[in-house]
Write an enzyme that holds these catalytic residues in place. Structure first.
Site, PDB file in Angstrom:
ATOM      1  CD  GLU A   1      10.278 110.350  81.451  1.00  0.00           C
ATOM      2  OE1 GLU A   1      10.998 109.377  81.201  1.00  0.00           O
ATOM      3  OE2 GLU A   1       9.119 110.486  80.983  1.00  0.00           O
TER       4      GLU A   1
ATOM      5  CG  MET B   1       9.334 106.817  82.938  1.00  0.00           C
ATOM      6  SD  MET B   1       8.442 105.435  82.160  1.00  0.00           S
ATOM      7  CE  MET B   1       9.702 104.839  81.046  1.00  0.00           C
TER       8      MET B   1
ATOM      9  NE  ARG C   1       6.611 101.596  80.144  1.00  0.00           N
ATOM     10  CZ  ARG C   1       6.951 102.233  79.048  1.00  0.00           C
ATOM     11  NH1 ARG C   1       6.679 103.511  78.901  1.00  0.00           N
ATOM     12  NH2 ARG C   1       7.571 101.605  78.085  1.00  0.00           N
TER      13      ARG C   1
ATOM     14  CG  ASP D   1       3.141 109.992  81.540  1.00  0.00           C
ATOM     15  OD1 ASP D   1       3.872 109.205  82.169  1.00  0.00           O
ATOM     16  OD2 ASP D   1       3.300 110.254  80.335  1.00  0.00           O
TER      17      ASP D   1
ATOM     18  NE  ARG E   1       6.552 111.803  76.397  1.00  0.00           N
ATOM     19  CZ  ARG E   1       5.839 110.797  75.911  1.00  0.00           C
ATOM     20  NH1 ARG E   1       4.536 110.813  75.961  1.00  0.00           N
ATOM     21  NH2 ARG E   1       6.453 109.772  75.361  1.00  0.00           N
TER      22      ARG E   1
HETATM   23  O1  F6P Z   1       3.538 108.064  78.468  1.00  0.00           O
HETATM   24  C1  F6P Z   1       3.939 107.090  79.351  1.00  0.00           C
HETATM   25  C2  F6P Z   1       5.431 106.984  79.404  1.00  0.00           C
HETATM   26  O2  F6P Z   1       5.764 105.889  80.225  1.00  0.00           O
HETATM   27  C3  F6P Z   1       6.143 108.264  79.851  1.00  0.00           C
HETATM   28  O3  F6P Z   1       6.201 108.407  81.228  1.00  0.00           O
HETATM   29  C4  F6P Z   1       7.483 108.072  79.215  1.00  0.00           C
HETATM   30  O4  F6P Z   1       8.147 109.299  78.979  1.00  0.00           O
HETATM   31  C5  F6P Z   1       7.136 107.440  77.918  1.00  0.00           C
HETATM   32  O5  F6P Z   1       5.944 106.728  78.118  1.00  0.00           O
HETATM   33  C6  F6P Z   1       8.172 106.502  77.380  1.00  0.00           C
HETATM   34  O6  F6P Z   1       7.721 106.019  76.187  1.00  0.00           O
HETATM   35  P1  F6P Z   1       8.299 104.765  75.437  1.00  0.00           P
HETATM   36  O7  F6P Z   1       7.927 103.557  76.204  1.00  0.00           O
HETATM   37  O8  F6P Z   1       7.630 104.814  74.113  1.00  0.00           O
HETATM   38  O9  F6P Z   1       9.765 104.956  75.390  1.00  0.00           O
END
Ligand code: F6P
Length: 411
Positions: free
Chosen positions: A245, A188, A302, A144, A190
């Site tokens: 997102e 992604m 990621r 992020d 957040r």
């Molecule tokens: O914080 C990193 C991240 O990949 C964000 O971009 C995303 O919103 C979140 O984690 C998703 O989290 P999880 O893998 O717990 O669903």
């Protein structure tokens, strides 16, 4: 303070290079005479259940270290576990410290983002109050890129490189027909738009780029979005839009909640975000009367270590190593951060910063780097990202596929 045994954990969302930081902690601790090196399984949540491994049993030689650098996701498993306030539940802290004492831990390392740094903040605070001789040090990571104080975070460069690359490929595919067609890509990040901005990297001599980029930093207006899409389609049949997102309407509602408000919320209060692109693609299909497609990069962005940035891997390894050096020199309650000395040539240095300035803080894209009434990003932002995506460290290929190293004890 002498060096006894050390323990390291990984926490929060994984990245393509979080294991390079683990490799940096491991290798540096080993080279600097640490006794045993333990790994928490599933972070602090696993440690509370006495789940850990002796890392020297799992990473046996330099080839394993090199494999670890090329293996995506969190080798030791992860968690999204918020420690209680110290005043509310001292028992949890007593449990953690008694496990650490049993293992004769002198230094504790946690690789994570702003939520995970809350763990370093609280444990170092507790150790200070109770006069406990253990150093607690944070190693930064997050795709992020929303960590305060630091110029950027390990994990971001590789995710940005994946996005730049894949957006280019999606654009090639999305523009082939002579009939009308819109592709909406969801990225992604957040509440921060850094990663979605990486869609701008696709634009160049050989690629027309995306037509619009929507970041969470700007309130989303559905009517204006449709209006702009109608305008663009008057000039071209096919176009591609990148959306974060985490985009929200002016009243704070996530756009993905407009189609489905029933969202899982984690212990840090974060809602699960997905479905923004499919919601918007459906809206555009209805309004424009043409075929639309949504592409959610989701976890692919990621864990795409086959296209990881070498710069990012090198810096992730360095962050782990610097954390060990600083902690062995007596630092505690700190996080390793990056300072950019110059952009071209790219020169960067590290130092440690107070965890209180980093834990639970979200750094967003500055307003001056967002352009076109909130529908694109500036050249300065592109130039900021470019050094971070340079170079490749190809996987070791076995039977035509990347070879990974894994711990088999993850639940
Ligand atoms: O914080 C990193 C991240 O990949 C964000 O971009 C995303 O919103 C979140 O984690 C998703 O989290 P999880 O893998 O717990 O669903």
């Amino acid at each position: 303070m002498s060096v006894g045994n050390i323990i390291v954990g990984q926490s929060g969302g994984p990245t393509s290079v979080i294991n390079a930081s683990l490799a940096g902690v491991f290798k540096t601790a080993l080279d600097r005479g640490s006794n045993k090196i333990y790994g928490m399984l599933n972070g602090i949540s696993g440690l509370l259940n006495n789940r850990y491994v002796d890392l020297t049993d799992k990473i046996k030689n330099n080839l394993d270290v090199e494999l670890l650098k090329r293996t995506p996701s969190s080798f030791l498993g992860s968690c999204r576990f918020k420690l209680p306030e110290i005043s509310a539940d001292e028992k949890t802290y007593e449990n953690i410290i008694s496990i650490l004492k049993k293992l004769e831990i002198s230094h504790f390392f946690y690789i994570g983002g702003n939520d995970s740094m809350d763990t370093i903040k609280k444990l170092s605070e507790y150790a200070k109050i109770k006069n406990i001789d253990i150093n607690f040090m944070g190693v930064p990571k997050t795709i992020d890129n929303d960590l305060a104080v630091t110029d950027h975070t390990p994990g971001f460069g590789s995710a940005a490189k994946y996005i730049g690359t894949t957006v280019k490929e999606v654009i090639r595919d999305g523009l082939v027909y002579d009939t009308k067609n819109v592709t909406v890509i969801e990225i992604m990040g957040r509440n921060a738009g850094w990663l979605t901005s990486a869609a701008a990297l696709a634009k160049g001599d050989d690629c027309e780029g995306v037509d619009m980029i929507y970041l969470p930093e700007v309130a989303f207006d559905l009517d204006k979005f449709i209006e702009k899409s109608v305008q663009i389609q008057k000039e071209k049949n096919n176009f591609v839009i990148a959306v974060s997102e985490g985009i929200k309407t002016a009243d704070g509602t996530y756009v993905c909640e407009l189609s489905n408000s029933d969202r899982f919320t984690d212990s840090f209060g974060h809602k699960a975000l997905s479905g923004t692109a499919s919601f918007l693609a459906d809206k555009l299909a209805a309004e424009l009367g043409c075929k639309t497609r949504s592409v959610e990069f989701s976890t692919l962005q990621r864990c795409g270590s086959h296209i990881a940035s070498q710069t990012d891997i090198t810096e992730a390894f360095l962050a782990g190593g610097q954390a060990v050096k600083a902690a062995f020199d007596g630092e505690t309650g700190k996080v390793v951060i990056f300072d950019r000395i110059s952009n071209d040539p790219y020169l960067m240095t590290t130092r440690v910063a107070d965890v209180n300035d980093i834990a639970n803080v979200e750094k967003v894209v500055p307003a001056e780097w967002i352009t076109n009434e909130g529908t694109y990003v500036s050249d300065e932002l592109v130039n900021y990202m470019l050094p971070l995506i340079q170079g490749e460290l190809p996987p070791y290929m076995v039977n035509g596929l990347p070879k990974h190293i894994t711990v088999n004890d993850i639940k």
